[in-house]
Design a protein around this motif. Sequence first.
Motif, PDB file in Angstrom:
ATOM      1  N   THR A 244       0.840  -1.196   0.000  1.00 42.35           N
ATOM      2  CA  THR A 244       0.000   0.000   0.000  1.00 42.35           C
ATOM      3  C   THR A 244       0.872   1.241   0.000  1.00 42.35           C
ATOM      4  O   THR A 244       1.874   1.301   0.720  1.00 42.35           O
ATOM      5  N   LEU A 246       0.068   5.485  -0.064  1.00 40.72           N
ATOM      6  CA  LEU A 246      -0.872   6.600  -0.110  1.00 40.72           C
ATOM      7  C   LEU A 246      -0.117   7.881  -0.398  1.00 40.72           C
ATOM      8  O   LEU A 246       0.903   8.163   0.256  1.00 40.72           O
ATOM      9  N   ALA A 257      -8.086   6.482   5.806  1.00 39.04           N
ATOM     10  CA  ALA A 257      -7.518   5.564   4.816  1.00 39.04           C
ATOM     11  C   ALA A 257      -6.172   5.023   5.288  1.00 39.04           C
ATOM     12  O   ALA A 257      -5.861   3.837   5.111  1.00 39.04           O
ATOM     13  N   THR A 260      -6.755   2.591   8.219  1.00 41.54           N
ATOM     14  CA  THR A 260      -7.366   1.359   7.720  1.00 41.54           C
ATOM     15  C   THR A 260      -6.317   0.484   7.018  1.00 41.54           C
ATOM     16  O   THR A 260      -6.320  -0.744   7.184  1.00 41.54           O
ATOM     17  N   ALA A 261      -5.432   1.115   6.259  1.00 49.55           N
ATOM     18  CA  ALA A 261      -4.365   0.351   5.607  1.00 49.55           C
ATOM     19  C   ALA A 261      -3.474  -0.325   6.641  1.00 49.55           C
ATOM     20  O   ALA A 261      -3.052  -1.473   6.475  1.00 49.55           O
ATOM     21  N   TYR A 265      -3.195  -4.589   7.275  1.00 53.18           N
ATOM     22  CA  TYR A 265      -1.906  -5.077   6.755  1.00 53.18           C
ATOM     23  C   TYR A 265      -1.745  -6.568   7.053  1.00 53.18           C
ATOM     24  O   TYR A 265      -2.031  -7.028   8.159  1.00 53.18           O
TER      25      TYR A 265
END
Length: 267
Positions: A244, A246, A257, A260-261, A265
């Motif tokens: 991920t 961002l 976000a 949440t990532a 994980y």
Amino acid sequence: LASLNYGLSLGFVVTFALTGLVAAALLHTFRNLAGIEVKPLGAGETFAGGRLAFALALDGGIVAREAIDLGASDGESIRVDVPAGAVRTLSIERDAPTRGRLALGRVTLSSDFPLGLWRGWAYIHFPLAGVVFPAPEIGAPPLPAGMSGPDAYAAGRSDDADLAGLREFQHGDPLSRVAWKAVARGAGWYSKQFEGSGGGGPVALDWSALPSTLSAEARLSRLAAWVLAAEHAARAFALSIPGTALPPSQGRDHRRAALTALALYER
């Protein structure tokens, strides 16, 4: 049997009155639950170690419902009354010991109305799940220096910017920032802090930049603490973890976000 043996007319009255009362209570307990409707509304968010709330709606229809108990499998039940034609919104909670998705699981709807002689119940399963964020690290190091240059992902960082001062060394600080001269003089362990034009702009929260001695869960906790710190300082930040990435941004949606990532994980 006693009334038959001793010919007690009043005993027959008491016996059949009590029998009718028990039977009537069973009927009313069943009718208090029959036809009631439970709808899932949504799931909340929390950090590991807290409690996750789930919102449900209870619709009793045209019949008034009394003493309705609603609860999750591992939580305390909530008792409410639902007037006729009304819809009650309830929040039930579950313990959230670890990060990740937490499903609501089985919900128990029950009632012992009107006399407590009978208890009727039903099990309900909803495909409803909330997100549990990693618990932020307590006493986490300060935010990394900002990324330099117009390109948010430029390789140049503010590690070599102007020296702002020293602070006490904290476990997990990069060895390159240790004030070795102070250590050699016997003054104690300190870490360097930098500032300057090269240290402005968004903050890069990079998994690979964390000390290799930290476990995966410890890294997630530190990144979670830094996400909250960046939001508190109103600074844009970028997040990079395996799988991920961002881009730099800020605001409530970006914070959610990022957390949440971290919560979802997988190694």
